[in-house]
Structures are given as C-alpha cells and as structure tokens.
Enzyme design. Structure first.
Site, short mmCIF file in Angstrom:
data_model
loop_
_atom_site.label_atom_id
_atom_site.label_comp_id
_atom_site.label_asym_id
_atom_site.label_seq_id
_atom_site.Cartn_x
_atom_site.Cartn_y
_atom_site.Cartn_z
N GLU A 67 0.82 -1.19 0.00
CA GLU A 67 0.00 0.00 0.00
C GLU A 67 0.87 1.26 0.00
OE1 GLU A 67 -2.60 0.02 3.31
OE2 GLU A 67 -2.95 2.16 3.07
N CYS B 218 3.06 8.33 1.46
CA CYS B 218 3.37 7.36 2.51
C CYS B 218 3.77 6.05 1.85
CB CYS B 218 2.13 7.18 3.40
SG CYS B 218 2.41 6.03 4.76
N CYS C 237 4.29 -7.07 8.50
CA CYS C 237 5.25 -6.62 9.51
C CYS C 237 5.34 -7.67 10.61
CB CYS C 237 4.80 -5.29 10.12
SG CYS C 237 6.00 -4.60 11.29
N CYS D 23 2.64 -4.84 16.82
CA CYS D 23 1.99 -3.84 17.68
C CYS D 23 0.49 -4.14 17.73
CB CYS D 23 2.25 -2.44 17.14
SG CYS D 23 4.00 -2.07 16.98
N CYS E 229 -2.23 -2.22 15.51
CA CYS E 229 -1.93 -1.97 14.09
C CYS E 229 -2.44 -3.10 13.21
CB CYS E 229 -0.41 -1.82 13.92
SG CYS E 229 0.12 -1.72 12.20
N SER F 203 10.02 6.28 9.88
CA SER F 203 9.48 6.00 11.22
C SER F 203 9.85 4.59 11.63
CB SER F 203 7.95 6.16 11.17
OG SER F 203 7.39 5.74 12.39
N LEU G 218 6.58 6.27 19.64
CA LEU G 218 6.62 6.15 21.11
C LEU G 218 5.33 5.50 21.61
CD1 LEU G 218 8.03 6.86 23.81
CD2 LEU G 218 6.91 9.10 23.69
N CYS H 55 -2.01 4.13 7.52
CA CYS H 55 -1.18 3.43 6.56
C CYS H 55 -1.19 1.96 6.93
CB CYS H 55 0.26 3.94 6.63
SG CYS H 55 0.46 5.53 5.87
N1 SAH Z 1 6.69 0.33 11.44
C1 SAH Z 1 7.00 1.70 11.54
C2 SAH Z 1 6.42 2.53 10.43
C3 SAH Z 1 5.05 2.15 9.96
S1 SAH Z 1 3.74 2.40 11.12
C4 SAH Z 1 6.56 2.23 12.89
O1 SAH Z 1 5.84 1.55 13.61
O2 SAH Z 1 6.97 3.33 13.24
C5 SAH Z 1 3.59 4.20 11.03
C6 SAH Z 1 2.86 4.82 12.19
O3 SAH Z 1 1.48 4.44 12.18
C7 SAH Z 1 3.44 4.41 13.54
O4 SAH Z 1 3.70 5.55 14.31
C8 SAH Z 1 2.30 3.60 14.14
O5 SAH Z 1 2.33 3.73 15.55
C9 SAH Z 1 1.08 4.22 13.50
N2 SAH Z 1 -0.11 3.36 13.49
C10 SAH Z 1 -0.17 2.03 13.32
N3 SAH Z 1 -1.45 1.61 13.36
C11 SAH Z 1 -2.21 2.71 13.56
C12 SAH Z 1 -3.62 2.92 13.69
N4 SAH Z 1 -4.49 1.92 13.63
N5 SAH Z 1 -4.06 4.18 13.88
C13 SAH Z 1 -3.18 5.22 13.92
N6 SAH Z 1 -1.84 5.08 13.79
C14 SAH Z 1 -1.37 3.82 13.63
FE1 SF4 Z 2 4.82 -2.89 12.31
FE2 SF4 Z 2 4.76 -0.22 12.62
FE3 SF4 Z 2 2.49 -1.68 12.60
FE4 SF4 Z 2 4.15 -1.85 14.67
S1 SF4 Z 2 3.02 0.00 14.01
S2 SF4 Z 2 3.17 -3.57 13.62
S3 SF4 Z 2 6.13 -1.70 13.67
S4 SF4 Z 2 3.88 -1.40 10.91
#
Ligand code: SAH
Ligand code: SF4
Length: 420
Positions: A127, A177, A184, A188, A191, A265, A291, A411
C-alpha cells in the site's frame, strides 16, 4: 470509476481502474524477468560494460528510468534499437512496480495497491498513499516548509532550494506514505498491518518504485513541487535496513529528491537506529520514533518490541544521530481511547520528552480503528487537551490530520481491508 462493492462503509470508497491512469503499465512483469529498476547508475554502468557496451549507456538508462520515468525498455529512445532488443532478449525489463488499484477519498487522498514482483520475490501488493497538502505530520520539524498551526508563521523553505518565488509557485504540495515490507513482524497490538505477519521484505526497487510510480501518476516536477515522503506505510523499515537505505539513496542520488523532505518512522529497532546514526546527513531521511505510550509498562503491552528495547535504550540510540541545523526528532504517539489518551499520560509524555534533552516534537495521531482490533478511538476533546498539555510544557505538538478515513486511513489498513 466504479464503486467497490464488497467493502463496509463504501459510500465514498471508490475504486478506479488503475490501468486508465497508468499508461505504459500494461506489460506487467514476469516473475523470471530481471528488473533494471532498483539498480543504481554504477550497477547499470557495470551491466553495460558486461554486455560489451560503453559505460555511458548505463547513465542513459538511469536517466530514463529515474528522471524521465520511462516504464518500457522499448521507449528508451536514447538507446539503439539493437541494444534495446538485446536487453529484452536477455530477460531485462524496467520492472517498476505498478499501481494496480486506486482508491480515492473525498478529501483528495489516494490510496494505491501497488504490485511488486521483483525477480526472485513472490508477487505481492503493498500500500502506498498520496495525501495532497500533506497530513500536517511534517509541521514544526524545522527543516522544511511548515504548516505552522501553532503560531501562524509564514512558510520557511530555506534549505531545500525549491522556488519560493510567487511568480513561479510550486504547483503541488503533498505527502507520499511508502511501504518498506509486505506485512510486519513487530506485532503492535493496535496496528492492522501486524495482522498480516511478515510476508517478505521489499527490494530497493520496490520501495523507490512506489514513490516514482506515484510521482509519475501526479506529474510531479521534482525540485518545484513540494512533495514529502514518509516511510510509514506497511512494515518496519529498520528490519529491512539495507534495502530501505538503498531505496533512499536511489531517490536522493538518482531522482534528486531532498532527504530533508523524507522521514522514516521506526518502532524502535535499536541496532537499526545505531546504523542510521552512522549515515551521512546528506543521504539520510529525518527520524521519527513511534513512542505511542507514556512509559515502559504501557508501551510493552501495546508494542511487544519494548521488551527487547525499552524506551531508554531507544532514546540512547537516538542520541547518537547527529542532527542537521534546526532538525528535530519526531515522537509519534497514537492516542488509544482510555489507554494512552488520559491527562496524566500527557503530563508523563511531556516529562519523558523533556528528559531526553533532544530537540524533539510530538506528532499525535488519533487511533484509526480496524476490524478485530480491541481498542477505541480517543474521546472528542481528549486529543486537543493532550496537545495543549504538551504545548504548555514547552513541547511542540501537532495533530496528524486524519486523511482518507473513508478509505481506511491508517497506513497499512488498505491491503488488509481489501484483500482480507
Ligand atoms: N513500522 C514503523 C512505520 C510504519 S507504522 C513504525 O511503527 O513506526 C507508522 C505509524 O502508524 C506508527 O507511528 C504507528 O504507531 C502508527 N499506526 C499504526 N497503526 C495505527 C492505527 N491503527 N491508527 C493510527 N496510527 C497507527
Ligand atoms: Fe509494524 Fe509499525 Fe504496525 Fe508496529 S506499528 S506492527 S512496527 S507497521
């Protein structure tokens, strides 16, 4: 333009036939073909020498694929017909990733499923997102044109060398983006990309190719239009470090995009941050750290990676990065209703960021819901109150505007939502 029928909330979810919008993308690429896209000038020069051609042929190919955005070998008219045919016969093709589906939001955001099929890798879609006018995430980082919400200061553009002459205004302003992996592994809990698991790493050509495909689609003029890149799509860039940084170098050295308009990021992969700190300033993006929690206790529940590298170890690694003048580290903070959005959390984040001693700013992101993820959005008012607390504590804090909610805003959400 046809409505995409199988989605929930489809009123504004529009799928376009991407082939109408991506001329020259009809050939696809066979899994066994050898893509030129992803090779730098030096690689292309070596390739040309190896087939008995002069070295400048390699420079012509680099010019065609990275600056003119040619997508078919047959269209590189600076090469002789015989050479083009020789390359095709040997299995070479440009092999840039292809925009396969386009989803348009009412707010102008476009999301793409981009087909990646680099030699040796499985054919996958990732994406990529185009957000006109940016998403405000770049505010206040001190190195580029800013949408300064807080003080309403005029745009600054002292470092990128782009035209600020009103007689020759930049025509477009947008943020792209970009994804770095298919899925991944970091897991998290909030996510959607995490639910895919890691399918595979993207190659340098597949990462840079997402950018070029989108720049091409929007007829962006490099050096004139203000386009920011955020490596915040699917995947953890620092767990695909070499390919990610090779893609960054292609975009900087071959296409002349500004590293000061790029932000990567990471969820806090310490060895990756330590390597990043060794990169020359002119060849590295700016750094953002996810963070997402005010302390280790909450963070390790949301981000299991925190067991391996806690907040202090991440901050210690970030301190090794030599910043450019006025550059700031961005801390991203996803607000989860009731979990990370409380007033005491805001005060704790302010103390934490101050204690780091780093020139920093905080980007707040209201959590975007996704199917099967057991969190809730922050209460109305909580987000602004959180921001206010940080600002009053002297920490620059910005709200990432939700973009394209109607087409799955965060994203990484689109692939999961469309492809299940
Ligand atoms: N893996 C890297 C970059 C991709 S995620 C990282 O985690 O930093 C990019 C951003 O999207 C991160 O800051 C993550 O915390 C945030 N993110 C992930 N899922 C999300 C969601 N459902 N709503 C809002 N932000 C989200
Ligand atoms: Fe991966 Fe970033 Fe999603 Fe965490 S927030 S699962 S590191 S894409």
């Amino acid at each position: 333009m046809t409505a995409y029928p199988s989605q929930p909330d489809t009123k504004q979810l529009v799928q376009l036939d991407a082939s109408q919008h991506a001329p020259g993308s009809t050939s696809g690429h066979a899994a066994h073909s050898k893509p030129l896209f992803g090779m730098d000038t030096q690689d292309l020069v070596s390739l040309m020498l190896s087939v008995g051609e002069p070295s400048w042929r390699g420079k012509q190919i680099a010019e065609a694929i990275y600056r003119q955005w040619v997508t078919e070998l047959s269209e590189i008219t600076t090469l002789s017909v015989a050479l083009r045919e020789k390359l095709v016969a040997a299995g070479w093709q440009i092999g840039r990733p292809i925009i396969e589906q386009v989803f348009q939001s009412v707010d102008g955001t476009e999301r793409y499923l981009v087909k990646c099929s680099a030699a040796g890798g499985s054919v996958q879609t990732v994406e990529t997102v185009w957000m006109p006018e940016g998403d405000d995430g770049e505010s206040g980082d001190g190195t580029e044109a800013e949408f300064v919400k807080q003080v309403g200061a005029p745009c600054l553009d002292s470092e990128t060398g782009e035209s600020t002459d009103p007689a020759r205004p930049s025509r477009q302003r947008a943020t792209i983006c970009v994804s770095s992996q298919v899925g991944c592994a970091v897991n998290c809990q909030f996510c959607l990309t995490a639910k895919l698991g890691l399918q595979r790493n993207l190659t340098p050509g597949e990462i840079a190719g997402q950018v070029i495909a989108v720049l091409d689609r929007h007829k962006v003029e490099v050096g004139r239009d203000r386009v920011n890149l955020v490596f915040m799509g699917m995947g953890e860039p620092f767990l695909n470090y070499d390919n990610f940084m090779a893609a960054v170098r292609l975009l900087i050295l071959e296409t002349s995009l500004s590293p000061q308009r790029m932000t990567v990021s990471t969820s806090g992969i310490v060895p990756g941050i330590e390597r990043f700190a060794q990169e020359p300033k002119e060849l590295r993006p700016k750094l953002a750290i996810s963070l997402n929690a005010p302390n280790d206790q909450i963070r390790q529940q949301l981000m299991p990676i925190n067991h391996k590298w806690n907040i202090e170890s991440v901050v210690d690694a970030v301190r090794l990065v030599k910043l450019r003048p006025r550059e700031r580290i961005t801390f991203e903070y996803v607000l989860l209703g009731g979990v990370t959005d409380q007033p005491e959390h805001a005060r704790e984040v302010a103390r934490l960021v101050r204690r780091t001693g780093l020139p920093a700013k905080v980007n707040l992101i209201a959590w975007n819901p996704g199917p099967g993820i057991p969190y809730s959005m922050p209460q109305p008012g909580a987000v602004e109150a959180f921001r206010q607390t940080l600002v009053e504590a002297g920490i620059p804090a910005y709200l990432r505007r939700p973009r394209g909610r109607d087409i799955y805003a965060a994203c990484g959400q689109l692939k999961r939502t469309v492809e299940g």
